[in-house]
Design a protein around this motif. Structure first.
Motif, PDB file in Angstrom:
ATOM      1  N   ASP A   1       0.817  -1.211   0.000  1.00  0.00           N
ATOM      2  CA  ASP A   1       0.000   0.000   0.000  1.00  0.00           C
ATOM      3  C   ASP A   1       0.853   1.265   0.000  1.00  0.00           C
ATOM      4  OD1 ASP A   1      -2.475   1.253  -0.150  1.00  0.00           O
ATOM      5  OD2 ASP A   1      -2.656   1.423   2.029  1.00  0.00           O
TER       6      ASP A   1
ATOM      7  N   SER B   1      -9.655  -5.722   3.642  1.00  0.00           N
ATOM      8  CA  SER B   1     -10.440  -4.507   3.354  1.00  0.00           C
ATOM      9  C   SER B   1     -11.386  -4.171   4.501  1.00  0.00           C
ATOM     10  CB  SER B   1     -11.234  -4.689   2.056  1.00  0.00           C
ATOM     11  OG  SER B   1     -10.361  -4.858   0.965  1.00  0.00           O
TER      12      SER B   1
ATOM     13  N   ARG C   1      -9.291  -2.817   7.334  1.00  0.00           N
ATOM     14  CA  ARG C   1      -8.845  -1.455   7.018  1.00  0.00           C
ATOM     15  C   ARG C   1      -9.989  -0.465   7.234  1.00  0.00           C
ATOM     16  NH1 ARG C   1      -6.498  -2.279   2.119  1.00  0.00           N
ATOM     17  NH2 ARG C   1      -8.515  -2.118   1.098  1.00  0.00           N
TER      18      ARG C   1
END
Length: 192
Positions: free
Chosen positions: A22, A144, A147
């Motif tokens: 990322d 995801s 996050r």
């Protein structure tokens, strides 16, 4: 089989950059600009998809039977795929309750699609393709969601009509694909 694996590595690799790199992704967006990054990402994704499709076609020419699934699993796959199309629609229709609940309905759709196809297709090339997508989707969905929770991200729920629209679009897209496009594009009739 090698081309299929290469295509999967490129396609799923590009789609995994945010999972595993990322910070690098953020630096590339800063360096290339948002549109430059999207262009590069799209080009690499398209290349991976082309190699994946080509490799899958080559692998289908030399089938290796892993198991022979019972007919009932084909029908179960149709149900999973129907739900997957609804989830896919939920990724794009704003303000629906499905996206508000799941956060990442496209990844949930890929999980259902891949799992259903693993049940219904018993060739080695099927196991490689759908197994890779299932593994990727499970990992990406978990990361995801984690996050989102860490960042406090929530997805708004709009009026019920948005969810109804999502279901209608998903079912219509599934019907078009199941009864017409699947045999045209993939060469296999889901119900034949």
């Amino acid at each position: 089989m090698a081309m299929l694996i290469l295509g999967l590595a490129l396609f799923l690799g590009v789609h995994s950059i945010r999972l595993f790199a990322d910070g690098w992704r953020t630096r590339q967006i800063a360096r290339l600009g948002a549109n430059g990054w999207k262009a590069l990402y799209s080009l690499l994704s398209l290349a991976g998809f082309v190699v994946l499709v080509w490799g899958f076609g080559l692998a289908r020419q030399h089938p290796v039977v892993v198991w022979v699934p019972p007919m009932a699993l084909r029908h179960l796959n149709a149900l999973f795929t129907l739900l997957a199309f609804v989830l896919l629609a939920a990724a794009y229709v704003p303000g629906n309750a499905i996206k508000a609940r799941l956060g990442h309905p496209m990844l949930a759709a890929v999980k259902l699609w891949a799992f259903g196809h693993l049940l219904a297709a018993g060739m080695l090339h099927d196991v490689v393709l759908f197994g890779a997508f299932l593994l990727w989707a499970v990992v990406d969905f978990m990361v995801s969601r984690r996050r989102d929770r860490a960042a406090g991200v929530t997805y708004p729920k709009g009026p019920a009509s948005r969810t109804v629209l999502t279901v209608v679009i998903g079912v219509a897209a599934w019907a078009a694909f199941a009864f017409w496009l699947h045999v045209l594009l993939v060469g296999v009739s889901p119900f034949g």
